[in-house]
Every structure is written in C-alpha cells, then in structure tokens.
Design an enzyme around this catalytic site. Structure first.
Site, mmCIF file in Angstrom:
data_model
loop_
_atom_site.group_PDB
_atom_site.id
_atom_site.type_symbol
_atom_site.label_atom_id
_atom_site.label_comp_id
_atom_site.label_asym_id
_atom_site.label_seq_id
_atom_site.Cartn_x
_atom_site.Cartn_y
_atom_site.Cartn_z
ATOM 1 N N TRP A 62 59.089 -30.995 100.465
ATOM 2 C CA TRP A 62 59.180 -29.904 99.667
ATOM 3 C C TRP A 62 59.249 -28.624 99.961
ATOM 4 O O TRP A 62 59.217 -28.407 101.112
ATOM 5 C CB TRP A 62 57.705 -30.303 98.642
ATOM 6 N N HIS A 70 66.352 -15.441 84.708
ATOM 7 C CA HIS A 70 67.331 -15.112 83.961
ATOM 8 C C HIS A 70 68.069 -15.544 85.132
ATOM 9 O O HIS A 70 68.746 -14.677 85.376
ATOM 10 C CB HIS A 70 67.851 -14.288 83.164
ATOM 11 N N HIS A 74 70.717 -20.594 82.583
ATOM 12 C CA HIS A 74 69.907 -20.402 82.221
ATOM 13 C C HIS A 74 69.926 -20.433 80.779
ATOM 14 O O HIS A 74 71.115 -20.041 79.993
ATOM 15 C CB HIS A 74 69.253 -19.405 82.755
ATOM 16 N N ASP A 76 68.782 -17.686 77.019
ATOM 17 C CA ASP A 76 67.942 -16.742 76.510
ATOM 18 C C ASP A 76 67.245 -16.882 75.520
ATOM 19 O O ASP A 76 67.689 -17.536 74.547
ATOM 20 C CB ASP A 76 68.856 -15.880 76.360
ATOM 21 N N HIS A 80 63.428 -11.816 74.912
ATOM 22 C CA HIS A 80 63.694 -11.090 75.930
ATOM 23 C C HIS A 80 64.259 -10.061 75.620
ATOM 24 O O HIS A 80 64.732 -8.916 76.190
ATOM 25 C CB HIS A 80 65.172 -11.918 76.404
HETATM 26 MN MN LIG Z 1 69.267 -14.135 80.222
#
Ligand SMILES: [Mn+2]
Ligand SMILES: [Mn+2]
Lengths: 264, 264
Positions: A62, A70, A74, A76, A80
């Site tokens: 692991w 971000h 990804h 938002d 944000h």
């Molecule tokens: Mn972003």
C-alpha cells in the site's frame, strides 16, 4: 430487484450499455495546476510506498498519498469559489447525492481548439449545437470536447508562454446562458480548469467558476475520453470523495453509453 | 437516449429509485487503521487549507490532503494482498470498469455482533440467509451489516483491549464459500478491514484478504448506512480513484435502492 435495475444490469451484461471511463490515471507525472508564486499552492500528486510484501508489511502492499483537492480528473464544488461560499449544500460532503448521476451533452470544439488554443465557446456556438442536437436539458452536464486530453506531452497540455496559459474554455456570456437560460448541473472540460487559460483577464475573471459556483453548479476538469461519448444520450456518474467541507476532489468519472446498433 | 437510461433517470426523478450514500465523511477525526509499530504505517487523513478567499487566493478556497490509500470508507484492490500480487488488472487503475457497478446482498449480523464483538460470519449463517432470500448471485457484493458504523465514539469503533482489536468479520470457511462456490465480486464491512479484528490469528491470517484478493475479488470497508439497504435488490456503484498501481482508495460508495411501494 426492481425492473429499472434489472434492465440496467442486463444492458451492462449484454454490452448494450457500456461504461466509459472519463478519468486520467492519478500519477506523479500528471500535470498540476500552476499558479503565481505569491498565492497558496495546490500540492501535486505524490505517492510513498508504505510496504510491498516486505519487512514493512509482509502480506500487503500500500501507499500513502498527498495532493491538492483539485488534482487530476477532478470535481469543483460551489464553495471552491467566493461566489459560491454561502451556497447551502455546496461542499463535497453536503452536495445532494442525487446530483451525482446526470445526463451529458458533449459539445465538439475539436477543430476550433486545434486552430486556436485560446478558442472560446460562445452562446452562438451552443445555439448552433442545439439546432442540430436539440435543446440542452435542465440538469445536464455540458462537456466541452477539445481532445486536449490526448496531449500526452505535459508542456503541450499546459501550453504556457510568456503571456500565460493558452487553453480553450467558455466566454462569460456562454456561461451565463448555460446557468440562467439552461439551468445545467455543471460544466466539464478536458483542460486544467473549467475556465479558459486566459480567463484571469475576463470580466468577471474566471467566469465559469464565478457564475457556475455562484449558482450552486459544479465543475469537472481534466476529463478524458470525451471522444467516446455521443453528443447526447450518455449519463454521467460523477461523485466526489466525501471530504469534510471539501472544495473539490479527484474522482472516478464514469459514463453510461448506449452501444450503437444494440437495443438497450 | 436509450430506454434503459431514460428509465433510470425517470426512476431517480420520481423517487421510485433512491441513491443511498454508504460513505462516511472523510475527516481528520475518522478512526484510522492501527498496526503494530514495527511495520509501515498508513497515514491518517489530514487537510491543510491552501486559501480561503483571502490573501492566499482571494477568489477561491481549497485544501491540500494527505492520507493512506486505505482511509475512511475505502476500496481494497487485489494487489493489496500478497495472494493477489500477480492478478492481472488487479490495481485501482487497471480493474475493469464493468466491475464498478454490481448488485448487493446485505447480511444482517446486527444482533450477533451486538452480543459478541468477535462474532464470525459462517457458511451456515449465509446458507440460512439464502434459505430466506435466495442464492447469492455470482458477481454480487456481499455486505456484512453489523451497525458498527453507528458507533460514533472512536474508541468503541476501534474496540481494542490488551489482546487486540475486537470487531466482527467472516471466518475462513465462509470466505472460501463466497469465493469458490458463489463467485462474488467482493466483500464489504462496516468495520476497519474486511477481516475480523482477531483475524491475524486465523489460518490463514486475514482470510478475507487472502482468499478474496487471491481470486481477484475486492473489498469495501468502513461502509455506512447499510441499515438503509434491503437484503437484496440494491445495486452498488463503487469506483475507486484511478491511482497508478493503487492498492486501494477512499471512494464514494452509492447504492441505487428501489423505494418500497413505488413502481420502478
Ligand atoms: Mn478545480
Ligand atoms: Mn483496506
């Protein structure tokens, strides 16, 4: 099991419905958002091996991870941006889960973006798209396809020069049209950021962040494989990590796509 | 849009189908996996504010994060365990995306786990469940419901004493039954780890990790809200982050659940 779920699993099983992964691999060499040095910096993606079937843990492998919210492909969230700071249910942990499954409209801007890295998507461009594909339904994702995700050279992907970054995005009027007249659920791009590379100079600056998040809408960035989606007819599954007061999150973005010529 | 997707969105729209979030909030105070000090340690979840509409970034708020791959509500990939190290497509970035949507069987072990924190799920227990609810279908998630997720006191949730951790899990024979005779897609729990707290002393140690991952199957841990799922009839969406050679990942686990009494 209820019919709608039985049908869903059956369609996935026969291949009448495919799952398309719109996600880039999260890796240390994926381009990171670049900001002026005088502001706070988003940490790039880093992995540190904890054990690999060795003296640090004989039976297991692991890693520890670090990165900014971000990073990579990804999401938002409204909080944000300062315009969305007071939106109820505006952070990754409070967004209604019903918003994580929604249809997608894919706007082909490939030729224009190849011609001009500063290409701006306009309301007129969307109206022409609607004349061909129908009105953008309320609650849809609008995804700006540029094939930017195919640029495997990080320098070409970022595309900076002495003036700044040059990547396509929507103009302010286009964003207002999508928010105010089409009530979309959010806007997605293949580039770093939902706004164009030069959007710091727009009025308002970063209009896609400003208007979308101010209206409680979402963003998706660094998407891949938009060329595998139809203009309409795909459904997106896009659920951010449930980060406490999170402003955004890397995530797995999956699209459910009907296979051409097969009954579903 | 194809009928199966139209029906899916319609059922979500009318409430005939609900989305249940099986995810705990990712936060610094969520209990972290505890290991002996002589082995490598998984980093707990930490957030560091980068800016919050202030001099570090006037228009935006965001955080940097750090944590181990096996943090919070999370997914275990086959390569996590030495038995699965050579499985093809065994890491978070290579698992077939079709595996991210699958039906779930929920095994109610609440009373037994309340009576005995070391309760072990057995093959016989599953056969009794099957007598009531039907055979566990191949490709299903098997979720062990213990209501452990309702323990909001981290000490009670971890439940350590001088001997070690005391949390419920499957016994070795039960795991072999699920892998070899039912061909499930994976096993999920409300506790930290798919194995029982005392499973280091089983033969083999950590049998759920050993047999499941050795057979290319997956794990889900620290699940929440299993009490909101029916014994059969729910479909899970569980897609880990696409971490390069990732052994596991925090993720958003969503369940599609028919609403009782409504046509879907
Ligand atoms: Mn972003
Ligand atoms: Mn794990």
């Amino acid at each position: 099991m209820t019919a709608v779920l039985t049908d869903l699993l059956a369609a996935l099983g026969t291949g009448a419905l495919r799952i398309v992964d719109l996600t880039h691999t999260l890796a240390p060499d994926f381009p990171n958002i670049t900001l002026p040095p005088e502001v706070g910096q988003s940490r790039p993606f880093r992995m540190e091996e904890v054990s690999r079937y060795d003296e640090r843990g004989g039976a297991w492998y692991w890693n520890n991870l670090s990165f900014g919210e971000h990073t990579g492909t990804h999401f938002d969230a409204p909080v944000h941006w300062v315009s969305g700071r007071d939106r109820p249910n505006g952070s990754c942990d409070t967004i209604p889960v019903g918003d994580f499954i929604a249809p997608a409209c894919v706007i082909d801007c490939v030729a224009d973006s190849a011609r001009d890295a500063d290409f701006l998507l306009t309301r007129g461009f969307l109206e022409a798209w609607e004349a061909e594909h129908g009105r953008i339904p309320a609650g849809s994702w609008v995804l700006m396809r540029t094939d930017w995700s195919k640029k495997t050279d990080p320098v070409a992907y970022q595309n900076f020069d002495a003036i700044g970054q040059h990547t396509p995005g929507p103009d302010p009027d286009c964003v207002r049209f999508l928010v105010e007249e089409r009530d979309v659920i959010g806007f997605g791009t293949e580039t770093i950021g939902t706004d164009a590379g030069q959007a710091a100079h727009f009025l308002p600056p970063y209009p896609c962040h400003y208007y979308m998040h101010g209206a409680g809408k979402y963003g998706l960035q660094c998407l891949a494989n938009l060329d595998l989606l139809p203009p309409t007819g795909a459904v997106l599954i896009a659920a951010p990590l449930k980060i406490l007061q999170g402003s955004g999150s890397p995530l797995r973005v999956l699209a459910l796509v009907p296979t051409a010529g097969q009954r579903a």
